[in-house]
Design an enzyme around this catalytic site. Structure first.
Site, PDB file in Angstrom:
ATOM      1  N   HIS A 206      -8.465  -9.061   3.116  1.00  0.00           N
ATOM      2  CA  HIS A 206      -9.541  -8.072   3.292  1.00  0.00           C
ATOM      3  C   HIS A 206     -10.887  -8.746   3.544  1.00  0.00           C
ATOM      4  CE1 HIS A 206      -6.994  -4.632   2.178  1.00  0.00           C
ATOM      5  NE2 HIS A 206      -6.465  -5.438   1.279  1.00  0.00           N
TER       6      HIS A 206
ATOM      7  N   ASN B  76      -5.362   1.626   0.422  1.00  0.00           N
ATOM      8  CA  ASN B  76      -5.129   1.259   1.820  1.00  0.00           C
ATOM      9  C   ASN B  76      -5.000   2.506   2.667  1.00  0.00           C
ATOM     10  OD1 ASN B  76      -5.058  -1.543   1.390  1.00  0.00           O
ATOM     11  ND2 ASN B  76      -2.871  -1.533   0.927  1.00  0.00           N
TER      12      ASN B  76
ATOM     13  N   HIS C  61     -11.952  -3.826  -8.440  1.00  0.00           N
ATOM     14  CA  HIS C  61     -10.918  -4.215  -9.409  1.00  0.00           C
ATOM     15  C   HIS C  61     -10.187  -2.956  -9.851  1.00  0.00           C
ATOM     16  CE1 HIS C  61      -8.754  -5.888 -12.671  1.00  0.00           C
ATOM     17  NE2 HIS C  61      -9.648  -5.731 -13.631  1.00  0.00           N
TER      18      HIS C  61
END
Length: 758
Positions: free
Chosen positions: A131, A203, A395
């Site tokens: 990413h 995603n 996170h």
């Protein structure tokens, strides 16, 4: 005595007035690099930094410990009219090192040289392993309140508005790679809630390649460039990728999604997002519900065609990040609804025979409808890419009361990895104190020191229990907002490195996806597999991939095998045909037109009154008009010119959602192949600039709506485009052409042009 006006302040006020003049409603076309047009000559009158453009803002101003400071964002930006050292000393020169004479050696005492070069030498930080290539925006999430029955999270209560920062990304490429490669896209959202930060790190594909995080280094090493040559960049069309995914057939479902149109989205604004994993929501009574998160774009889910993706990667590798920033600047704010699929939190943790802990599986929306719970709107661009987009740290363990994790083995590994990676990338454990990462909730964490510590802690007792600091900080209870993990039962068992038997089915869901595609989408999947496998060197890998495809569908396998010049094998695994899921297809609906880009081809001989009228009508419809002419600047009389945004040299079809043509533009002054390789010297006899013919032919080939008036139909004929073809409009006026094209735009493309051959 009257106060003497500060000349620097006066200059700054004049600059602000220029900014206000520059952002009036008449300045509709996005893309200006700065808030005011620059002068030709270098400015000489000292003035402070310009304010950001109206579409930009920085992180909200909170302290490193989550306290709202109320400080205007301009107060945390650099200020002052004069160049200084990092310590604030003004400089009179920054172009010459301190030397022993004009031709002498540079002196070691030149502390300014050392400061400037040393900082430059350390400007870069390690890019993300995955990413790395990203774009981001600020926004707000407004909750509908519909999730309150299953979650006590405060930000999900009705009407609550929560600031967010969203980062989109590709997975495999480096920071310098292209946007439009075939790849999975990241869709990560940071919610700055009153109870702390919640990160939904997902995603644009709802399943993942692997079922267990221990294999994550393997799949990424396989997808990344080959380690000996560092090629190919940002692509899965190579041997190591296909070697891995054909040996680890749990990757089959994700790979099929990636080979579909989902792997090359038209825009971040037109991309679904998924939380991938199953999470737990907890209500006020402590009851839990299993959920899957979905982001549904208001503009619909659309994709590029493969040739467009390839062209864009060359002519505009920043295609997606530019599209996002321009849309926000133009006021076409991207929106998504957040929705959830809900499932009973039973000991088995499955639904209709689907294991909810398997990240390679979906639950079809027809079986568990997606229930909308809030609206996300992105309304501001970052003011600094590095400080915000690059330094933002997500996170999956950033949770708030009311949201918890499950035992999904991929999710469990991510709970470690996301936190761990920031230590190297952002230089230590205090990355949460960077402005873009700061929580909007008070922090009293007893964590001390470390690199880049910017909070100035007080007290003498950073431990518990203590009496020297009056016992502070105290522990909270559930009634005072504590995050309490769901007391889920852990099955009594032996320690073993195994997966449950329910993880063994690797083909039923790929078969479901294939059967849910329209014939056009299936053609695109066949073409993608044929291209990707055709780039592999090893014959054995191609043959192994065909064995996998045979287990999905015999026709898919046969068509790809034909393209590779190989025999089609028979299936080794038989799966029962599931009922198709129409929700998986991107075709069949009409969508809003906000932010769509319409190219208007004209030259000095065109009816400029009609061009002005069409341009304004495009703006009034919430779209962006870009006038394309032989040269830059403007066309038309000096008193009322039409501004040109693109030229025949710079324009390609990939940038536009539709193309309008008025008249037959004659060849421009630079229309010869030695100057522009796109020029076809042999086509100059048509009387129309051959680059316009290329633009029109590409637009037609890519399924885009095309409208003409005022002899524009002659351009169609010269470009080999049938005037009677679907989605081609030949009209008497610009208004009529635009009206017909606007109606066609709702379905994104003229899909009739992609009808597969029987």
């Amino acid at each position: 005595m009257s106060e003497k006006k500060n000349p620097v302040k006066a200059a700054a006020e004049r600059i602000v007035e220029k900014v206000q003049d520059a952002v009036d409603p008449g300045n509709e076309i996005p893309g200006a690099p700065g808030p005011v047009p620059p002068p030709v000559d270098e400015p000489a009158e000292p003035a402070g930094p310009l304010p950001p453009k109206p579409d930009q803002r920085g992180p909200d101003t909170y302290s490193p410990t989550g306290q709202e400071t109320g400080v205007p964002q301009k107060k945390v930006a650099q200020d002052g009219a004069y160049l200084t050292t990092a310590q604030g000393a003004r400089l009179y020169d920054t172009d010459h090192s301190l030397k022993a004479g004009a031709r002498g050696p540079v002196l070691l005492q030149d502390h300014r040289l050392r400061e400037k070069i040393t900082h430059f030498d350390h400007e870069r930080i390690p890019e993300r392993v995955v990413h790395a290539r990203g774009a981001a925006a600020h926004g707000v999430f407004r909750a509908y309140g519909t999730a309150s029955t299953v979650s006590k999270a405060a930000f999900l209560a009705k009407g609550v508005e929560t600031p967010v920062f969203v980062r989109f990304s590709t997975v495999l490429g480096s920071r310098g790679s292209a946007d439009t490669v075939r790849d999975t896209r990241g869709f990560a959202t940071k919610f700055y809630t009153e109870e702390g930060v919640f990160d939904l790190v997902g995603n644009n594909i709802p399943v993942f390649f692997i079922q267990d995080a221990i294999k994550f280094p393997d799949v990424i090493h396989a997808g990344k460039p080959h380690p000996d040559r560092e090629i190919p960049q940002a692509q899965s069309a190579h041997d190591t990728f296909w070697d891995f995914v054909t040996l680890h057939t749990e990757a089959t479902h994700h790979t099929l999604w990636n080979m579909s149109d989902r792997g090359i989205p038209r825009s971040y604004r037109m991309m679904e997002g998924f939380g991938v994993h199953t999470f737990r929501l907890v209500d006020a009574e402590g009851d839990s519900t299993l959920v899957k998160f979905h982001w549904k774009p208001k503009l619909g889910v659309h994709s590029l065609v493969w040739e467009e993706a390839q062209i864009a990667a060359g002519v505009d590798p920043d295609f997606h990040r530019r599209d996002l920033a321009d849309a926000i600047e133009a006021g076409a704010f991207p929106q998504w609804e957040l929705g959830i699929q809900t499932f009973p939190d039973t000991p088995e943790q499955n639904f209709a025979g689907i294991d909810l802990l398997d990240p390679t599986k979906i639950v079809p929306e027809e079986m568990a409808p997606v229930q909308p719970i809030g609206l996300l709107t992105l309304n501001a661009n970052p003011s600094n890419y590095f400080a915000e987009t690059e330094q933002v740290a997500f996170h999956v363990g950033h949770l708030v009361p009311g949201i918890d994790v499950t035992n999904d083995p991929l999710l469990q590994g991510r709970l470690f990895s996301y936190l761990d990676t920031q230590l190297t990338r952002l230089g230590g454990p205090n990355f949460g104190q960077l402005p873009i990462n700061r929580t909007h909730a008070p922090v009293n964490d007893m964590l001390r020191d470390g690199m880049h510590q910017t909070a100035v802690h007080r007290g003498v007792a950073p431990y518990r229990p203590n009496s020297l600091d009056g016992g502070c900080p105290f522990l909270a209870g559930e009634d005072t907002g504590a995050f309490v993990e769901v007391p889920a039962k852990v099955a009594a068992s032996v320690k073993e490195r195994k997966a449950p038997a329910s993880f063994d089915d690797h083909y039923s869901q790929p078969r479901l996806f294939w059967l849910s595609m329209t014939p056009t989408e299936r053609e695109h999947i066949i073409a993608a597999y044929t291209f990707e496998l055709g780039k592999c060197y090893e014959q054995a890998i191609k043959e192994r991939a065909l064995l996998v495809l045979a287990n999905i569908d015999s026709e898919l396998c046969a068509q790809v095998a034909a393209g590779l010049g190989l025999p089609a094998p028979t299936a080794g695994t038989r799966v029962t045909d599931p009922a198709p899921s129409p929700a998986l297809s991107q075709l069949g609906q009409a969508w809003p037109l906000d932010g769509r880009i319409v190219g208007i081809v004209a030259d000095t001989n065109a009816d400029l009154d009609a061009v002005r009228s069409v341009r304004q009508a495009v703006l009034d419809a919430g779209m962006v008009p870009l006038v394309i002419a032989p040269a830059g600047g403007a066309i038309g009389p000096d008193g009322d010119p039409v501004t040109v945004q693109r030229t025949f040299t710079t324009a390609r079809s990939v940038e536009f959602d539709a193309v309008l043509i008025t008249g037959a533009p004659a060849p421009g002054a630079d229309a010869y192949a030695a100057r522009d390789a796109k020029v076809d010297d042999a086509a100059t006899g048509t009387g129309t600039d051959s680059r316009v013919l290329l633009l029109v032919a590409e637009a037609f080939r890519h399924g885009k709506a095309i409208g003409t008036w005022a002899d524009g139909d002659s351009v169609l004929a010269a470009a080999g485009v049938p005037a009677e073809a679907p989605g081609v409009v030949v009209a008497d006026t610009g208004a009529t052409a635009l009206g017909a094209v606007t109606e066609l735009l709702g379905t994104h493309r003229v899909w009739e042009r992609f009808t597969p051959q029987n």
